[in-house]
Design an enzyme around this catalytic site. Structure first.
Site, PDB file in Angstrom:
ATOM      1  N   ARG A 285      14.149 -54.507 -35.643  1.00  0.00           N
ATOM      2  CA  ARG A 285      14.630 -53.514 -34.688  1.00  0.00           C
ATOM      3  C   ARG A 285      13.615 -52.432 -34.349  1.00  0.00           C
ATOM      4  NH1 ARG A 285      19.439 -51.105 -37.563  1.00  0.00           N
ATOM      5  NH2 ARG A 285      18.219 -51.688 -39.396  1.00  0.00           N
TER       6      ARG A 285
ATOM      7  N   ASN B 100      11.457 -56.747 -45.472  1.00  0.00           N
ATOM      8  CA  ASN B 100      12.081 -56.480 -44.175  1.00  0.00           C
ATOM      9  C   ASN B 100      13.176 -55.426 -44.369  1.00  0.00           C
ATOM     10  OD1 ASN B 100      14.476 -58.218 -42.129  1.00  0.00           O
ATOM     11  ND2 ASN B 100      12.889 -56.835 -41.389  1.00  0.00           N
ATOM     12  N   GLY B 101      13.251 -54.504 -43.407  1.00  0.00           N
ATOM     13  CA  GLY B 101      14.303 -53.498 -43.453  1.00  0.00           C
ATOM     14  C   GLY B 101      13.764 -52.090 -43.320  1.00  0.00           C
TER      15      GLY B 101
ATOM     16  N   GLN C  67      12.176 -70.482 -35.846  1.00  0.00           N
ATOM     17  CA  GLN C  67      13.147 -70.308 -36.916  1.00  0.00           C
ATOM     18  C   GLN C  67      14.377 -71.172 -36.655  1.00  0.00           C
ATOM     19  OE1 GLN C  67      15.943 -66.967 -37.693  1.00  0.00           O
ATOM     20  NE2 GLN C  67      14.719 -66.606 -39.528  1.00  0.00           N
TER      21      GLN C  67
ATOM     22  N   CYS D  34      21.979 -64.379 -41.897  1.00  0.00           N
ATOM     23  CA  CYS D  34      22.918 -63.959 -40.866  1.00  0.00           C
ATOM     24  C   CYS D  34      24.190 -63.375 -41.477  1.00  0.00           C
ATOM     25  CB  CYS D  34      23.272 -65.138 -39.967  1.00  0.00           C
ATOM     26  SG  CYS D  34      24.345 -64.684 -38.598  1.00  0.00           S
TER      27      CYS D  34
ATOM     28  N   ALA E  40      17.996 -62.937 -31.818  1.00  0.00           N
ATOM     29  CA  ALA E  40      18.584 -63.710 -30.728  1.00  0.00           C
ATOM     30  C   ALA E  40      18.656 -62.882 -29.456  1.00  0.00           C
ATOM     31  CB  ALA E  40      19.972 -64.197 -31.117  1.00  0.00           C
TER      32      ALA E  40
END
Length: 384
Positions: free
Chosen positions: A238, A213-214, A80, A111, A28
């Site tokens: 990120r 992911n991560g 999404q 989330c 976001a």
């Protein structure tokens, strides 16, 4: 950096063929059209929109309609959605399909933000198996021929994991792929992602791709994740903040090449300037765009010898002309600083006990009290 022994076959997400098995994670306030276009200019993959609240989309709020608008260069339009009500989510998907606004739809179940989980939304939702099933099955049916995928976390905390059961339900519902952020909601973005969970999910799900992911901060990390877990592709969040060229590194790595971007300060400044330019086009408001680019300053110039005064001025700039004047003061020939410009970036936070509706963990099924609380959870927050 390690490389694959041979270029991988295209990753198929339903009918979509990705030559490079890389997905930009929705963030976001970050993955708007401007940032997606910038990343595309450097690499390849699937670039997903910011998270859109399904209720706001069904109500056709001006902001939600603006966020789902893609630039003509975005040939695979990926959106999404976040939602907690099966009917509303299905209506939002139906709208996107009927109005030809997307080529791919993803659902967010990751989330960890307390304002969402305290109402049973986000990473808390898959605990309620019936609600999760109803949302996913309804969305898949509404999507028709469009590939519909999900992104989720391991679960609420280490004692309340949901990802394997949710993965089986999603696979049975007919999703086109499943992405796992290998942390729980309790971990937020702290610590180290548990890649072994990605491997377990990959061994459980056999008919559709599993994406990991991560903690992918470099192309080498992406290759290592694939090697260690067997996952079919990676989702990058990120790690690309202030580093859109990471997608070029990823494309090269998955093609078996050893190319790695090591931009000079001048090249970083040019990327920062291009980002600002694209934001002006996106917002159609130079002032708003310059305010938005401010949060990217620390990410872009991480590790480079840029004085505090210039950093502060860039973080308060209000026009493109002002940005140009400040960037012109930099030593463009300054070389890539190496490790100082790499590694973790973006928010991390600390582990925290998730806030949940009272009695949420007592049952895996949704009761009427919790159904009313969940109805209030559809807020616009980032996460995954």
């Amino acid at each position: 950096m390690s490389t694959l022994t041979a270029p991988a076959a295209p990753l198929m997400i339903g009918p979509l063929a990705l030559d490079v098995p890389v997905v930009l994670a929705p963030m976001a306030g970050i993955t708007n059209t401007a940032f997606r276009r910038l990343c595309r200019e450097y690499g390849a993959g699937l670039y997903v929109s910011e998270m859109i609240t399904s209720r706001a989309l069904v109500e056709r709020t001006p902001e939600s309609l603006r966020l789902i608008t893609h630039h003509e260069s975005e040939t695979t339009r990926s959106i999404q959605l976040y939602g907690v009500d099966p009917k509303t989510v299905a209506e939002a998907v139906t709208m996107l399909v009927a109005e030809d606004r997307a080529d791919h739809i993803d659902l967010n179940f990751g989330c960890p933000v307390p304002k969402v989980t305290r109402k049973g939304g986000g990473a808390a939702l898959p605990w309620k198996l019936d609600l999760f099933r109803d949302i996913v099955e309804g969305a898949v049916q509404a999507a028709g021929p469009l590939p519909l995928t999900i992104k989720m976390r391991k679960g609420i905390d280490s004692d309340h994991l949901t990802y394997l059961e949710a993965g089986r339900i999603a696979e049975g519902a007919g999703v086109s792929s499943i992405a796992l952020h290998a942390r729980t909601a309790a971990e937020f973005y702290s610590g180290t992602a548990d890649w072994s969970a990605i491997e377990k999910l990959k061994n459980t799900i056999t008919s559709v791709p599993v994406l990991g992911n991560g903690d992918i901060w470099s192309a080498a990390d992406a290759l290592r994740m694939v090697d260690e877990t067997g996952c079919d592709g990676v989702v990058v969040g990120r790690g690309c903040l202030g580093r859109p060229w990471l997608f070029g590194d990823l494309a090269a790595a998955f093609r078996g090449e050893t190319l790695k971007a090591e931009p000079s300060l001048g090249e970083v400044a040019a990327a920062f300037r291009r980002h600002a330019e694209l934001l002006i086009e996106f917002f159609d408001d130079e002032g708003r765009a310059c305010r938005d680019i401010r949060k990217h300053v620390a990410w872009y110039f991480k590790g480079y010898a840029v004085g505090g005064e210039i950093r502060a001025a860039l973080a308060t700039s209000s026009s493109l002309a002002e940005i140009d004047e400040l960037l012109g003061q930099l030593d463009g020939a300054q070389p890539y600083p190496g490790a100082d410009a790499e590694g973790q970036r973006g928010r991390a936070g600390t582990p925290k006990q998730p806030t949940l509706p009272y009695g949420w963990l007592d049952s895996r099924e949704l009761n009427e009290t919790h159904r009313a609380e969940v109805a209030e959870a559809e807020l616009h927050h980032s996460g995954g």
